[in-house]
Motif scaffolding. Structure first.
Motif, PDB file in Angstrom:
ATOM      1  N   ALA A  37      32.505 -27.552   6.160  1.00  0.00           N
ATOM      2  CA  ALA A  37      32.716 -28.619   5.195  1.00  0.00           C
ATOM      3  C   ALA A  37      34.207 -28.935   5.091  1.00  0.00           C
ATOM      4  O   ALA A  37      35.058 -28.093   5.413  1.00  0.00           O
ATOM      5  CB  ALA A  37      32.175 -28.208   3.835  1.00  0.00           C
ATOM      6  N   PRO A  38      34.569 -30.132   4.646  1.00  0.00           N
ATOM      7  CA  PRO A  38      35.984 -30.465   4.469  1.00  0.00           C
ATOM      8  C   PRO A  38      36.659 -29.521   3.487  1.00  0.00           C
ATOM      9  O   PRO A  38      36.054 -29.097   2.491  1.00  0.00           O
ATOM     10  CB  PRO A  38      35.939 -31.902   3.926  1.00  0.00           C
ATOM     11  N   SER A  39      37.902 -29.216   3.771  1.00  0.00           N
ATOM     12  CA  SER A  39      38.659 -28.333   2.894  1.00  0.00           C
ATOM     13  C   SER A  39      38.789 -28.946   1.506  1.00  0.00           C
ATOM     14  O   SER A  39      39.105 -30.129   1.367  1.00  0.00           O
ATOM     15  CB  SER A  39      40.053 -28.089   3.490  1.00  0.00           C
ATOM     16  N   GLY A  40      38.531 -28.141   0.499  1.00  0.00           N
ATOM     17  CA  GLY A  40      38.632 -28.605  -0.878  1.00  0.00           C
ATOM     18  C   GLY A  40      37.308 -28.947  -1.512  1.00  0.00           C
ATOM     19  O   GLY A  40      37.229 -29.156  -2.731  1.00  0.00           O
ATOM     20  N   ALA A  41      36.242 -29.015  -0.716  1.00  0.00           N
ATOM     21  CA  ALA A  41      34.920 -29.342  -1.247  1.00  0.00           C
ATOM     22  C   ALA A  41      34.192 -28.072  -1.661  1.00  0.00           C
ATOM     23  O   ALA A  41      34.316 -27.028  -1.019  1.00  0.00           O
ATOM     24  CB  ALA A  41      34.100 -30.097  -0.214  1.00  0.00           C
ATOM     25  N   ARG A  42      33.433 -28.177  -2.715  1.00  0.00           N
ATOM     26  CA  ARG A  42      32.507 -27.106  -3.097  1.00  0.00           C
ATOM     27  C   ARG A  42      31.310 -27.185  -2.168  1.00  0.00           C
ATOM     28  O   ARG A  42      30.858 -28.280  -1.811  1.00  0.00           O
ATOM     29  CB  ARG A  42      32.067 -27.289  -4.545  1.00  0.00           C
ATOM     30  N   VAL A  43      30.771 -26.053  -1.763  1.00  0.00           N
ATOM     31  CA  VAL A  43      29.708 -26.029  -0.759  1.00  0.00           C
ATOM     32  C   VAL A  43      28.417 -25.449  -1.337  1.00  0.00           C
ATOM     33  O   VAL A  43      28.417 -24.400  -1.990  1.00  0.00           O
ATOM     34  CB  VAL A  43      30.134 -25.208   0.476  1.00  0.00           C
ATOM     35  N   LEU A  44      27.322 -26.163  -1.087  1.00  0.00           N
ATOM     36  CA  LEU A  44      25.982 -25.671  -1.364  1.00  0.00           C
ATOM     37  C   LEU A  44      25.188 -25.739  -0.065  1.00  0.00           C
ATOM     38  O   LEU A  44      25.304 -26.721   0.679  1.00  0.00           O
ATOM     39  CB  LEU A  44      25.285 -26.529  -2.423  1.00  0.00           C
ATOM     40  N   HIS A  45      24.383 -24.717   0.200  1.00  0.00           N
ATOM     41  CA  HIS A  45      23.625 -24.686   1.442  1.00  0.00           C
ATOM     42  C   HIS A  45      22.131 -24.900   1.199  1.00  0.00           C
ATOM     43  O   HIS A  45      21.568 -24.428   0.203  1.00  0.00           O
ATOM     44  CB  HIS A  45      23.834 -23.350   2.168  1.00  0.00           C
ATOM     45  N   GLY A  46      21.514 -25.606   2.139  1.00  0.00           N
ATOM     46  CA  GLY A  46      20.083 -25.816   2.090  1.00  0.00           C
ATOM     47  C   GLY A  46      19.643 -26.681   3.254  1.00  0.00           C
ATOM     48  O   GLY A  46      20.451 -27.354   3.885  1.00  0.00           O
ATOM     49  N   ASP A  47      18.339 -26.662   3.527  1.00  0.00           N
ATOM     50  CA  ASP A  47      17.765 -27.434   4.635  1.00  0.00           C
ATOM     51  C   ASP A  47      16.688 -28.347   4.073  1.00  0.00           C
ATOM     52  O   ASP A  47      15.649 -27.884   3.596  1.00  0.00           O
ATOM     53  CB  ASP A  47      17.173 -26.482   5.676  1.00  0.00           C
ATOM     54  N   ARG A  48      16.915 -29.648   4.138  1.00  0.00           N
ATOM     55  CA  ARG A  48      15.989 -30.604   3.539  1.00  0.00           C
ATOM     56  C   ARG A  48      14.631 -30.623   4.226  1.00  0.00           C
ATOM     57  O   ARG A  48      13.663 -31.140   3.665  1.00  0.00           O
ATOM     58  CB  ARG A  48      16.612 -32.004   3.570  1.00  0.00           C
ATOM     59  N   LYS A  49      14.554 -30.094   5.423  1.00  0.00           N
ATOM     60  CA  LYS A  49      13.281 -30.068   6.145  1.00  0.00           C
ATOM     61  C   LYS A  49      12.453 -28.822   5.826  1.00  0.00           C
ATOM     62  O   LYS A  49      11.280 -28.749   6.184  1.00  0.00           O
ATOM     63  CB  LYS A  49      13.528 -30.121   7.654  1.00  0.00           C
ATOM     64  N   ALA A  50      13.064 -27.851   5.165  1.00  0.00           N
ATOM     65  CA  ALA A  50      12.403 -26.567   4.937  1.00  0.00           C
ATOM     66  C   ALA A  50      11.749 -26.510   3.561  1.00  0.00           C
ATOM     67  O   ALA A  50      12.195 -27.163   2.610  1.00  0.00           O
ATOM     68  CB  ALA A  50      13.404 -25.432   5.076  1.00  0.00           C
ATOM     69  N   GLU A  51      10.708 -25.734   3.445  1.00  0.00           N
ATOM     70  CA  GLU A  51      10.065 -25.484   2.157  1.00  0.00           C
ATOM     71  C   GLU A  51      11.079 -24.846   1.213  1.00  0.00           C
ATOM     72  O   GLU A  51      11.708 -23.839   1.552  1.00  0.00           O
ATOM     73  CB  GLU A  51       8.853 -24.567   2.347  1.00  0.00           C
ATOM     74  N   GLY A  52      11.251 -25.420   0.048  1.00  0.00           N
ATOM     75  CA  GLY A  52      12.214 -24.883  -0.905  1.00  0.00           C
ATOM     76  C   GLY A  52      13.656 -25.113  -0.505  1.00  0.00           C
ATOM     77  O   GLY A  52      14.568 -24.501  -1.067  1.00  0.00           O
TER      78      GLY A  52
END
Length: 327
Positions: A37-52
């Motif tokens: 991710a670009p420096s300075g951004a807060r990061v959240l991880h997840g996969d929109r194709k996956a269950e949950g």
């Protein structure tokens, strides 16, 4: 402004994230973790194709979200529904491909669009983008901004169109230049798209906007000559008539990126009216600036542009080019 990027690590999403960070906005990037991710951004991880896969977005509030998704509309539906009560505005980067083909020169946002559904799975690109639009409209109503982009170029491009021309012209020698030289092109630098989108969100705009440079902003000659200038190449641009290109069996658009011959296809791809976006502040930088900055970026990463695995390679095979030039 608190901005959520669904994506935000490649091409359009990255350009939007970087532009928002430069403005001092608080940026959160939700992505799979495949790219940094670009420096300075807060990061959240997840996969929109996956269950949950949206679990990381179950909490949090943002002033706006920007979504560049181009696959199954149901993924846009799920994210829009999840965020509807906790996000002020939702910008969906759609495409002028949502209009039914052919669209005449001068067509604007009132042109007919293809059918689509927010509940669709994997469908063709135009239907996918239209389904994504409908998903955002269903969840956000007049708080939905539909950015119907035309051909997007510039830094981080992972389709390969402008990088291919830069690399080809940098190699030098005779170059098959598709004519006519003065044929108009419409495209938009990804940074201009990012800036306009953020401005539009800040201004509370909603509804569809065609986003590409105004007619006459550039031409095939201006683009290819800018490539020759910035690379310092000794390339010889051999302007070739559309009839000769067709006779050689060379495909427009895919084998000769940007270019399509005059006619119905050209009017559809390079004939959009963008008066609505211009009235809302769209400003497009000169072609030479986009080309120079893209070349500088390519050199900074070793000369090889990234490629999306879900898109076919573009460009003309050297043997096919040599055969056409000899004929």
């Amino acid at each position: 402004m608190r901005l959520l990027l669904l994506g935000g690590t490649e091409f359009v999403g990255r350009a939007v994230a970087e532009a928002a960070l430069e403005r001092g906005w608080e940026v959160t990037v939700f992505h799979r973790g495949t790219h940094a991710a670009p420096s300075g951004a807060r990061v959240l991880h997840g996969d929109r194709k996956a269950e949950g896969g949206l679990a990381a977005l179950a909490e949090g509030e943002w002033d706006a979200v920007v979504d560049t998704w181009s696959a199954a509309p149901s993924a846009v539906r799920d994210s829009a529904r999840l965020l509807a009560g906790r996000v002020g505005r939702y910008a969906y980067v759609s495409s002028r491909s949502v209009y039914t083909y052919p669209t005449p020169a001068g067509a604007d946002e009132s042109a007919p669009v293809v059918d689509g559904s927010p509940d669709d799975g994997e469908v063709p690109y135009a239907e996918a983008k239209r389904g994504g639009e409908l998903a955002v409209l269903d969840a956000f109503g007049d708080r939905a901004l539909l950015v119907r982009a035309g051909l997007i170029v510039g830094r981080y491009e992972n389709i390969g169109r402008l990088p291919w021309w830069l690399d080809r012209i940098a190699r030098g020698g005779p170059v098959l230049a598709p004519g006519p030289r003065e044929l108009a092109l419409q495209f938009i630098d990804v940074r201009d798209l990012a800036d306009w989108t953020l401005d539009a969100l800040g201004a509370g705009l909603g509804g569809p906007y065609d986003l590409v440079a105004p007619p006459g902003h550039s031409s095939t000659g201006e683009l290819l000559e800018a490539c020759a200038a910035v690379t310092g190449s000794d390339a010889e641009l051999r302007w070739t008539a559309p009839e000769a290109i067709a006779a050689a069996g060379i495909e427009p658009w895919s084998q000769l990126p940007f270019w399509v011959p005059p006619g119905e296809f050209h009017a559809t791809m390079h004939g959009a009216s963008v008066g609505k976006a211009v009235a809302a502040g769209l400003r497009c930088r000169p072609t030479a600036e986009t080309v120079a900055d893209t070349w500088a970026w390519l050199r900074s990463i070793g000369g090889v542009a990234p490629r999306r695995p879900d898109r076919p390679a573009v460009g003309l095979d050297p043997e096919a080019e040599a055969k056409a030039l000899a004929g």
